[in-house]
Design a protein around this motif. Structure first.
Motif, PDB file in Angstrom:
ATOM      1  N   ASP A  88     -14.583  46.812  97.953  1.00 18.06           N
ATOM      2  CA  ASP A  88     -14.547  46.815  96.499  1.00 18.06           C
ATOM      3  C   ASP A  88     -15.881  46.328  95.932  1.00 18.06           C
ATOM      4  N   THR A  89     -16.267  46.915  94.786  1.00 26.27           N
ATOM      5  CA  THR A  89     -17.542  46.524  94.172  1.00 26.27           C
ATOM      6  C   THR A  89     -17.548  45.062  93.748  1.00 26.27           C
ATOM      7  N   ARG A  90     -16.395  44.486  93.449  1.00 28.76           N
ATOM      8  CA  ARG A  90     -16.351  43.054  93.109  1.00 28.76           C
ATOM      9  C   ARG A  90     -16.742  42.208  94.308  1.00 28.76           C
ATOM     10  N   LEU A  91     -16.353  42.653  95.487  1.00 30.02           N
ATOM     11  CA  LEU A  91     -16.742  41.928  96.696  1.00 30.02           C
ATOM     12  C   LEU A  91     -18.233  42.086  96.967  1.00 30.02           C
ATOM     13  N   VAL A  92     -18.794  43.222  96.582  1.00 30.73           N
ATOM     14  CA  VAL A  92     -20.242  43.386  96.696  1.00 30.73           C
ATOM     15  C   VAL A  92     -20.952  42.363  95.812  1.00 30.73           C
TER      16      VAL A  92
END
Length: 546
Positions: A88-92
């Motif tokens: 997920d982009t939030r984890l990025v």
């Protein structure tokens, strides 16, 4: 979307300065970062490796050499890979923040009063990196959705199963950048898997239409038997049954079963790559979605093709039955004329002779009554013969036969009929004349039986090789169909079937209390000489039959 890294020249210079200052500490920073994200998010090794490609240590290797374009391409590739790894982009964003937090303790001693400026440079790099990675990430997701929509479009537009499979392979090889693709479908009668479509196999001998695989045999046979996807990083070794040309082209094989909704495997979708390429989670899911969508489309296409074949067969049988019906009518009419009719004439002759030989008045009266019955029977048989195989149709043609039917309707039902025939109609081929005569015969029968009409208009015209017939009455019209109606009008159904067998068009317009209009257009196979039509003088064109 286009990958644009939002970094000014001055920002890049400061980032390079910070990166070079931190370079000796990168191993320690990376170890601390790796420990933290593994503990927090339980990333698998491939996701950790991808995230490492977007940190400042990687940026340093590009930016210190002025290779901004190379850094952008690295971020785009990594963003695509992270999308396929379902990170997920939030984890990025969390990963970038954690890495920066591990860098900050070193900035105080390295930059002193400029620490805040160095932190701002890291934040700028993180923001630019995140924007570029997200762009690539969402491009990947958009491409996946577009691929599925393309499969749906192919399903809706493909006229045959073969065309459908070719389009599915073209889309699949493009989206996954595969070198080749093959679809094998299971044969119903033999259970063998046979190649039905291919992509990327253009050279002579690479595509074998007679290539077949037993369930359980080799890579594709194992997929068909188990119903589970499979990956081979050594295609030549894992499936020696493959065509040698295929093995040369495909170092890696992806295989996905084509399953119906009930779980039945109807085939296998294979994609081949010219390098070792292990699929990522979303790639596997996308290929499964394409296979599932394709299996549904193939199943529906097979059903549609089967229905079309059955409809064609039914139409062929219907035409055969109509021809057989006409032949049987002619046979029965000949037998009635040659046998029954002649027998009745002999009976009448003998009765006449007997009447002359009997002197008594009463027996002679009974004989005369019997002769009258025989005469009525003969007249009835003549009417039956006329309806079964009208002599006027055979000798004088369609127009004369229609006018005779019009006279009979007036005589038997009291319905006036106007017959309008265009001058260019003339004689038609026998099949068309018989068909149109039977349509008029059935239409007038329906008028007499159901319409409660006072008058009927019949129009016959010709445009090039198309004959148009219209029968319109002023009766009560046809009742509206209800939900429980089964279409009890077999006469109308017979007309439609007859016209369909001739590749014609039939339209019926009817409203309650406004009569019914039947329009028929059929092709005329060939024009026959019009001399016979010129001799027809039963009723002038446009006149009423009384």
């Amino acid at each position: 979307m286009s990958a644009v890294l939002p970094l000014k020249e001055s920002s890049r210079e400061l980032i390079v300065e910070v990166a070079r200052a931190l370079e000796p500490y990168f191993p320690d920073i990376a170890a601390a970062w790796r420990e933290k994200i593994t503990e927090e998010f339980h990333f698998e090794a491939r996701a950790v490796a991808a995230l490492e490609r977007i940190k400042i240590a990687t940026a340093c290797s590009y930016l210190c050499h002025g290779d901004l374009q190379g850094f952008i391409e690295n971020l785009v590739y990594t963003g695509t890979r992270l999308a396929k790894l379902k990170v997920d982009t939030r984890l990025v964003a969390f990963s970038l923040d954690i890495y920066q937090s591990r860098c900050e303790p070193y900035l105080g001693s390295l930059f002193g009063e400029r620490r805040a400026e160095a932190i701002a440079a890291l934040e700028t790099l993180n923001s630019a990196t995140f924007v570029t990675v997200c762009g690539a990430y969402f491009d990947t997701k958009t491409n996946e959705s577009s691929a599925l929509l393309s499969i749906l479009d192919a399903e809706l537009a493909a006229p045959t199963v073969t065309v459908l499979l070719e389009r599915v392979l073209r889309i699949s090889t493009t989206i996954f950048k595969a070198r080749m693709g093959v679809v094998l479908l299971r044969e119903i009668d033999s259970d063998l898997l046979r190649v039905k479509a291919s992509a990327g196999l253009d050279e002579e001998g690479e595509f074998q239409e007679d290539f077949a695989v037993q369930p359980g045999q080799g890579f594709s046979g194992a997929i068909a038997q188990s119903g589970e996807p499979a990956l081979s990083l050594d295609a030549g070794h894992d499936d020696p049954s493959l065509n040698p040309a295929w093995r040369r082209k495909a170092k890696t094989l992806w295989g996905m079963p084509l399953k119906k909704t009930d779980g039945t495997v109807i085939g296998v979708l294979l994609l081949g790559f010219d390098r070792p390429y292990e699929w990522l989670p979303t790639e596997r899911e996308l290929m499964r979605a394409i296979a599932d969508r394709s299996a549904l489309a193939i199943d529906r296409a097979h059903i549609a093709e089967t229905l079309r074949e059955r409809e064609a067969r039914i139409a062929e049988l219907s035409g055969h039955l109509l021809r057989a019906q006409e032949e049987e009518r002619q046979r029965i009419s000949r037998e009635l004329h040659d046998e029954t009719g002649q027998a009745l004439m002999v009976i009448r002759l003998y009765l006449g002779m007997l009447e002359q030989a009997v002197p008594q008045r009463t027996p002679r009266a009974k004989i005369r009554e019997t002769v009258a019955v025989v005469d009525r029977t003969i007249e009835g048989i003549r009417r039956i013969i006329g309806r079964l195989s009208p002599l006027v149709l055979q000798e004088l043609g369609l127009v004369a036969a229609i006018r005779k039917e019009a006279k009979d309707l007036l005589k038997n039902a009291g319905v006036r009929v106007r017959v309008n025939v265009a001058e260019n109609v003339g004689r038609l081929d026998a099949e068309t004349e018989i068909a149109l005569y039977r349509i008029v015969q059935e239409a007038l029968h329906n008028v007499a039986k159901h319409a409660q009409a006072h008058s009927v208009n019949i129009q016959l015209s010709r445009e090039e090789e198309t004959v148009k017939l219209t029968v319109e009455d002023d009766g009560v019209g046809m009742p509206a169909k209800s939900n429980n109606s089964r279409g009890h009008s077999f006469g109308l159904a017979g007309i439609k079937e007859r016209v369909k067998s001739m590749k014609g068009v039939v339209r019926v317009q009817s409203a309650k209390g406004k009569g019914t209009r039947l329009e028929v257009s059929v092709p005329s196979l060939a024009a026959v000489a019009v001399e016979a039509a010129a001799a027809v003088a039963v009723t002038p064109v446009g006149s009423r039959v009384h």
